[in-house]
Every structure is written in structure tokens, then in C-alpha cells.
Write an enzyme that holds these catalytic residues in place. Structure first.
Site, mmCIF file in Angstrom:
data_model
loop_
_atom_site.group_PDB
_atom_site.id
_atom_site.type_symbol
_atom_site.label_atom_id
_atom_site.label_comp_id
_atom_site.label_asym_id
_atom_site.label_seq_id
_atom_site.Cartn_x
_atom_site.Cartn_y
_atom_site.Cartn_z
ATOM 1 N N ARG A 124 16.085 9.427 -40.768
ATOM 2 C CA ARG A 124 17.357 10.249 -39.954
ATOM 3 C C ARG A 124 18.011 8.930 -39.532
ATOM 4 N NH1 ARG A 124 16.207 8.157 -35.922
ATOM 5 N NH2 ARG A 124 17.807 9.152 -34.918
ATOM 6 N N ASP A 135 27.455 9.064 -35.277
ATOM 7 C CA ASP A 135 27.435 9.261 -36.878
ATOM 8 C C ASP A 135 28.771 9.290 -37.446
ATOM 9 O OD1 ASP A 135 24.973 10.654 -35.433
ATOM 10 O OD2 ASP A 135 24.829 10.629 -37.379
#
Ligand code: MRU
Length: 347
Positions: free
Chosen positions: A49, A238
Site C-alpha cells: 500500500r 495519493d
């Protein structure tokens, strides 16, 4: 010798080896991927992740997809691989690094000869993406450290370290560089509900590097800012929209509001691969919502009534005006705006 965290994503012996981040900090387990389907499952289920790390992982996933396609249809691998590229791109929706890496790999596929095994050329492209990401992290770590004064206490959220970037780290890259320069006297880490990336991963990574860290639960951040002079909140990203709005782990927006209220600087540290020039602002960013049991349970243990309603968005958007500095490998932008970001991307 690379640290364990720096070995979170490794291509070795013709396969992709991933450190299973769900098991940290108490178990060190690696998962081997030999098919693109395994890579997609690993991204979706959080074995790996962090935006840059899933981008690099997806690039290696393309290599495995090409191997399968070329074995099945040596003359038609380019047609065969398209569905795999789509599936990889959609493994998680918020981090732009996934589609960025797939686009880079797609460009290489377009220019690769259809008649012949594409594995070597795609592997070399995936390795180049990986190397560039780590190099960018190292550069931005140094740029970010320059903004930090002596005797600083900082707070970070989620995990934006080597684990999240397949290498060095963005927010933690800045913190490590500044710590090595003796500028940082204290690091606080939010535990980061519901996946506990802060307590399970950031605290583990920093302690592996002998950087002392104090864990707090996410809701303690405002009280911390009231009692203790923090110099910076430092987070990763992100996806950054072309106007400077920042999507990052849920809770980042509330930290930015608190920082503003308490006069604390707010730094976003990210490689330019996290900047999405195709979107106008943060409203266009798709925010991933994950299963309800991630909030009602921890592992097998339930701590909520069975019939409780749940909303589980795992990212949020911090408006650009709350960001004091955007730190990238190409340099630093104070108070990011559309025109400043455009100039940075052109540089
Ligand atoms: O859900 P995750 O663990 O993939 O979320 C990760 C984050 O939000 C990080 O802060 C972000 O990807 C930046 S990592 C350099």
C-alpha cells in the site's frame, strides 16, 4: 544492505516479492507473485500500500501480464494485455501513481515489437520506474529537510515511508533527512485509523532507523498542538490536483485544519508522479471507500454492534490554501497554486 522496509517491493528470480504489510510489525512475511492476478489482489487487499509503492508494484504486474499473454498468444500478446492493464489500473482508485505507472508501461508496449518476447524490455521499464521513484524520494527528502529549523518537533500521519514508496519515503524521507541533520528533537505519529498505518508501519519504520517516535491516537492531535509547539505537520499524498488540492489518508484534512488553527506549518511531501495535471481540483478525485468491517472489526475481533451503519472513506482532500509547502524532487513550492504547480511541472 537495504533495510527490511526498503525491501517491501522487490523483483527477484523472475517474480515479484512483496513484504506483507498487513502482518507488520509483529510478523515478517513475504508473498511471491507470479501472475498479474496475484499482483492485483495484493494491491486491493493491502499487502502492498502507499501511492508510489502500488505504482511500482503495478509496473511489475505488467511484466507478469506480458509473460502470460506471450505464452498464450505469441503473436497477439498486445491485444491480450489490454484487459490486464485495465484491471491493474482499477485495483485501487485514489492514488494517481497507479494509472501513471500503467501509462508509462503502455507507452513502452506501444513501441515494442509485436513479434518477440516483450518481458525483458518491460522489466527494464518497470525497474526504471522503481529507480526513478526512489531517486525522487531521496531528492525531495533533502529539499524538505531544508525547510526544517533546529529543535523542531513534527507530526506525521499514515505511513509515507520506505514501505509506502518501494524505497526511501516521502514524508518519512524528509523526517529522516532532517533527523540526521540533528534538526528534529521529536516525532509524533498518528496511529491512523482504521488500518493503523501509523502505529503498525510508521512507528516500526522509524524505530528500525533509530528515530524515536511517540504514538498518539488520531483524536489527540488538536490537544497536542495546543500543549506543544509543533514546527510542522508532514504528510505524503495519493494524488495532487493541478490547483494543489491534496488527496491523502483520511484524517489529513482535519490535521490541516487543526494546523491552521494552531499556527503550525503543513508540509506535503510527494514526487511529481503524484501530481495529476489532468484534473482541475480535488473534487474530481475519486475517494476509495473500503469494507465496513475495517471499522467494526480489528482482524477477527468485532467492537461494534452487528447492525451499526458504517461509512468508510479511506482518503480525504485537503484544500490547497491549507498547505504551507509542497515538496517534490523538482523543488519546493510555498503555498501551492495552479500557476506555481504548472511552472514546477515544466521545469
Ligand atoms: O491506504 P494506504 O495505506 O495505501 O494509504 C497511504 C497514504 O495515504 C499515504 O499517505 C500516501 O500514499 C503517501 S505514501 C508516500
Amino acid at each position: 544492505m537495504a533495510s527490511l522496509a526498503e525491501r517491501a517491493v522487490v523483483w527477484q528470480d523472475d517474480k515479484l516479492i512483496l513484504l506483507d504489510q498487513r502482518k507488520l510489525p509483529h510478523q515478517i512475511q513475504f508473498i511471491e507473485c507470479t501472475s498479474v492476478q496475484q499482483v492485483i489482489a495484493a494491491i486491493r487487499h493491502m499487502v502492498v500500500r502507499g501511492a508510489p509503492a502500488i505504482g511500482v508494484t503495478a509496473a511489475y504486474g505488467v511484466v507478469l501480464a506480458a509473460r502470460t499473454c506471450f505464452t498464450r498468444a505469441p503473436d497477439g500478446w498486445k491485444a491480450c494485455i489490454q484487459a490486464h492493464l485495465q484491471a491493474l489500473r482499477h485495483a485501487r482508485p485514489t492514488a494517481v501513481n497507479l494509472s501513471w505507472a500503467i501509462s508509462r508501461m503502455r507507452e513502452v508496449i506501444t513501441t515494442t515489437n509485436e513479434n518477440g518476447d516483450p518481458e525483458a524490455v518491460l522489466l527494464s521499464a518497470a525497474r526504471a520506474i522503481h529507480r526513478t521513484e526512489v531517486r525522487a524520494n531521496k531528492a525531495l527528502g533533502e529539499h524538505g529537510a531544508e525547510l526544517i529549523s533546529n529543535n523542531s518537533i513534527v507530526l506525521t500521519h499514515c505511513n509515507a515511508g520506505a514501505l509506502a514508496t518501494a524505497g526511501h519515503g516521502t514524508a518519512l524521507g524528509v523526517i529522516r533527512s532532517a533527523y540526521r541533520q540533528n534538526k528534529i528533537t521529536g516525532v509524533y505519529a498518528n496511529e491512523t485509523r482504521p488500518w493503523f498505518q501509523g502505529s503498525r508501519l510508521t512507528a516500526w519504520e522509524l524505530l528500525q532507523d533509530n528515530v524515536p517516535v511517540t504514538l498518539i491516537c488520531d483524536s489527540a492531535a488538536a490537544s497536542l498542538m495546543r500543549r506543544q509547539k509543533l514546527a510542522w505537520v508532514i504528510v505524503g499524498a495519493d494524488r495532487i490536483a493541478s490547483n494543489g488540492d491534496v488527496a491523502n489518508k483520511i484524517g489529513t484534512y482535519s490535521l490541516a485544519v487543526m494546523a491552521h488553527q494552531h499556527n503550525v506549518n503543513f508540509m506535503v511531501a510527494a514526487a511529481t508522479s503524484s501530481i495529476d495535471m489532468e484534473i482541475e481540483n480535488g473534487d474530481e478525485i475519486e475517494i476509495e471507500e473500503r469494507p465496513h468491517n475495517e471499522i467494526t472489526h480489528y482482524q477477527q475481533h468485532s467492537f461494534a454492534p452487528e447492525d451499526a451503519r458504517v461509512w468508510n472513506p479511506v482518503f480525504d482532500v485537503t484544500p490547497a490554501p491549507l498547505v504551507t509547502a509542497l515538496v517534490t524532487e523538482k523543488g519546493v513550492i510555498g503555498k501551492p497554486t495552479r500557476s506555481r504547480i504548472k511552472a514546477l511541472m515544466r521545469s
